[in-house]
Scaffold this motif. Structure first.
Motif, short mmCIF file in Angstrom:
data_model
loop_
_atom_site.label_atom_id
_atom_site.label_comp_id
_atom_site.label_asym_id
_atom_site.label_seq_id
_atom_site.Cartn_x
_atom_site.Cartn_y
_atom_site.Cartn_z
N LEU A 97 46.66 35.92 42.33
CA LEU A 97 47.42 36.51 41.24
C LEU A 97 48.91 36.25 41.43
O LEU A 97 49.41 36.34 42.56
CB LEU A 97 47.19 38.03 41.18
N PRO A 98 49.63 35.93 40.36
CA PRO A 98 51.08 35.76 40.48
C PRO A 98 51.78 37.12 40.52
O PRO A 98 51.21 38.14 40.14
CB PRO A 98 51.44 35.00 39.20
N ASP A 99 53.00 37.11 40.97
CA ASP A 99 53.80 38.33 41.02
C ASP A 99 54.47 38.51 39.66
O ASP A 99 55.57 38.04 39.42
CB ASP A 99 54.85 38.23 42.13
N VAL A 100 53.77 39.21 38.74
CA VAL A 100 54.26 39.35 37.36
C VAL A 100 54.40 40.82 36.96
O VAL A 100 54.49 41.14 35.77
CB VAL A 100 53.33 38.62 36.37
N GLY A 101 54.37 41.72 37.94
CA GLY A 101 54.52 43.13 37.61
C GLY A 101 53.23 43.73 37.10
O GLY A 101 52.14 43.45 37.62
N THR A 102 53.32 44.53 36.05
CA THR A 102 52.15 45.21 35.50
C THR A 102 51.50 44.33 34.43
O THR A 102 52.17 43.85 33.52
CB THR A 102 52.54 46.56 34.89
N VAL A 103 50.19 44.14 34.56
CA VAL A 103 49.45 43.30 33.60
C VAL A 103 48.15 44.01 33.25
O VAL A 103 47.68 44.90 33.97
CB VAL A 103 49.14 41.90 34.18
N VAL A 104 47.57 43.59 32.12
CA VAL A 104 46.27 44.08 31.70
C VAL A 104 45.25 42.97 31.93
O VAL A 104 45.37 41.88 31.35
CB VAL A 104 46.27 44.51 30.22
N LEU A 105 44.27 43.21 32.76
CA LEU A 105 43.22 42.25 33.07
C LEU A 105 41.97 42.60 32.28
O LEU A 105 41.61 43.78 32.17
CB LEU A 105 42.92 42.23 34.57
N ALA A 106 41.32 41.58 31.74
CA ALA A 106 40.11 41.80 30.92
C ALA A 106 38.97 40.97 31.48
O ALA A 106 39.16 39.82 31.91
CB ALA A 106 40.38 41.42 29.46
N ASP A 107 37.79 41.56 31.49
CA ASP A 107 36.57 40.86 31.89
C ASP A 107 35.96 40.22 30.64
O ASP A 107 35.50 40.95 29.75
CB ASP A 107 35.58 41.83 32.52
N PRO A 108 35.95 38.89 30.53
CA PRO A 108 35.42 38.26 29.30
C PRO A 108 33.93 38.49 29.11
O PRO A 108 33.43 38.37 28.00
CB PRO A 108 35.75 36.78 29.50
N GLU A 109 33.20 38.78 30.19
CA GLU A 109 31.76 38.99 30.08
C GLU A 109 31.43 40.34 29.46
O GLU A 109 30.47 40.49 28.71
CB GLU A 109 31.12 38.89 31.46
N THR A 110 32.20 41.38 29.82
CA THR A 110 31.89 42.73 29.37
C THR A 110 32.93 43.30 28.41
O THR A 110 32.65 44.29 27.73
CB THR A 110 31.77 43.68 30.57
N GLY A 111 34.13 42.70 28.37
CA GLY A 111 35.19 43.21 27.52
C GLY A 111 35.99 44.34 28.14
O GLY A 111 36.95 44.83 27.54
N ARG A 112 35.61 44.78 29.34
CA ARG A 112 36.33 45.87 29.98
C ARG A 112 37.74 45.43 30.37
O ARG A 112 37.94 44.29 30.80
CB ARG A 112 35.58 46.36 31.22
#
Length: 307
Positions: free
Chosen positions: A227-242
């Protein structure tokens, strides 16, 4: 008004033509013959018997000739020049991701194009089992360059899955099992996937090894490794949408990289246990050069198919 669908089809056709030309120009001179150039090794058809020499595989002893001549003999094998290749193509939602020069779905298509062109000709046939997580489609094995091109185009036109109903790991397992029932003619099975999740597919792949040479093409994006150092991010699972909001702290990035490395080690170990040759293609690297290096290494290797 511009027809968006026709524009996308034109872009697809242009991209496929580019890949076809690139693969043929860069690889034809390096890989002589049909399948013996990609995965070299002894054939499966019985040939002539000859006297045993030191270093010969004792499993190839011809006991009938040995008893008749009172001298140990082994039976040579010859390669079947009419190769049947089946490609298991993983197009589940996790492949619709990429942060470098291309997304993983394009890299899957590139790997399929390379395999199709490297195994086309001389009466060889190629077919595919395409798994999206929502449905699995079997494209019958036929010969000829026109069929190979049509097969690649049909796979490229496969609609993207929404992620609903896709169970990571079971997608590959179900697709591999389609090649076991009914048993296919002995040949080459290539699996193209990102192999995310636990290797629950190992048993099915190992069962295929009993009849086929195996080639596993793993597609990877650099953001799946660190992971890059980009602060706060929203990660999404493409398989489940979570989705989950995380802060890319130094500790999180170290733990992510360690977990990613451990996962790739588990995948590599599982493929080795299955006896599959393992080729890795990355979205941030020249996939043609990687295929060339792999193919040359396979020709120079004393053992076929990762055995």
């Amino acid at each position: 008004m511009t027809d968006v669908g026709s524009v996308e089809r034109d872009r697809l056709e242009a991209g496929l033509r580019t890949m076809e030309l690139t693969v043929r120009h860069r690889l034809d001179g390096l890989l002589q013959g049909n399948h013996t150039g990609l995965l070299p090794g002894p054939g499966s058809e019985p040939g002539e018997a000859r006297p045993y020499q030191a270093g010969d595989d004792v499993r190839r002893m011809d006991w009938a000739v040995t008893a008749r001549t009172t001298a140990p003999h082994v039976r040579e094998t010859i390669a079947d020049r009419e190769l049947e290749t089946w490609v298991v193509v993983d197009l589940s939602p996790s492949l619709d991701f990429g942060t470098a020069e291309r997304d993983k779905r394009e890299l899957v298509l590139a790997g399929l194009t390379a395999v199709a062109h490297l195994t086309t000709g001389g009466g060889n046939r190629i077919g595919a089992v395409v798994a999206t997580g929502e449905r699995t489609e079997r494209l019958p094995a036929r010969g000829g360059l026109a069929h190979a091109r049509g097969l690649v185009r049909r796979v490229a036109a496969t609609p993207r899955a929404t992620g609903e109903g896709a169970v990571r790991g079971e997608v590959l397992t179900d697709a591999m099992d389609q090649l076991r029932r009914p048993p296919r003619r002995r040949g080459l099975v290539t699996v193209i996937s990102d192999f995310l999740g636990e290797p629950v597919w190992e048993r099915s792949l190992r069962a295929l090894r009993a009849r086929h040479e195996l080639l596993a093409i793993e597609v990877v994006d650099p953001r799946e490794l660190e992971l890059p150092d980009v602060g706060t991010v929203v990660l999404a699972d493409p398989e489940t949408g979570r989705q989950r909001e995380v802060e890319t702290t130094p500790l999180l990035r170290r733990e992510f990289a360690a977990a990613a490395s451990a996962h790739r080690d588990r995948v590599s170990a599982a493929l080795r246990r299955c006896g599959a040759a393992h080729l890795t293609l990355r979205t941030d690297r020249d996939w043609v050069a990687d295929i060339v290096r792999f193919a040359v290494a396979r020709k120079q290797s004393p053992t076929p198919g990762g055995r």
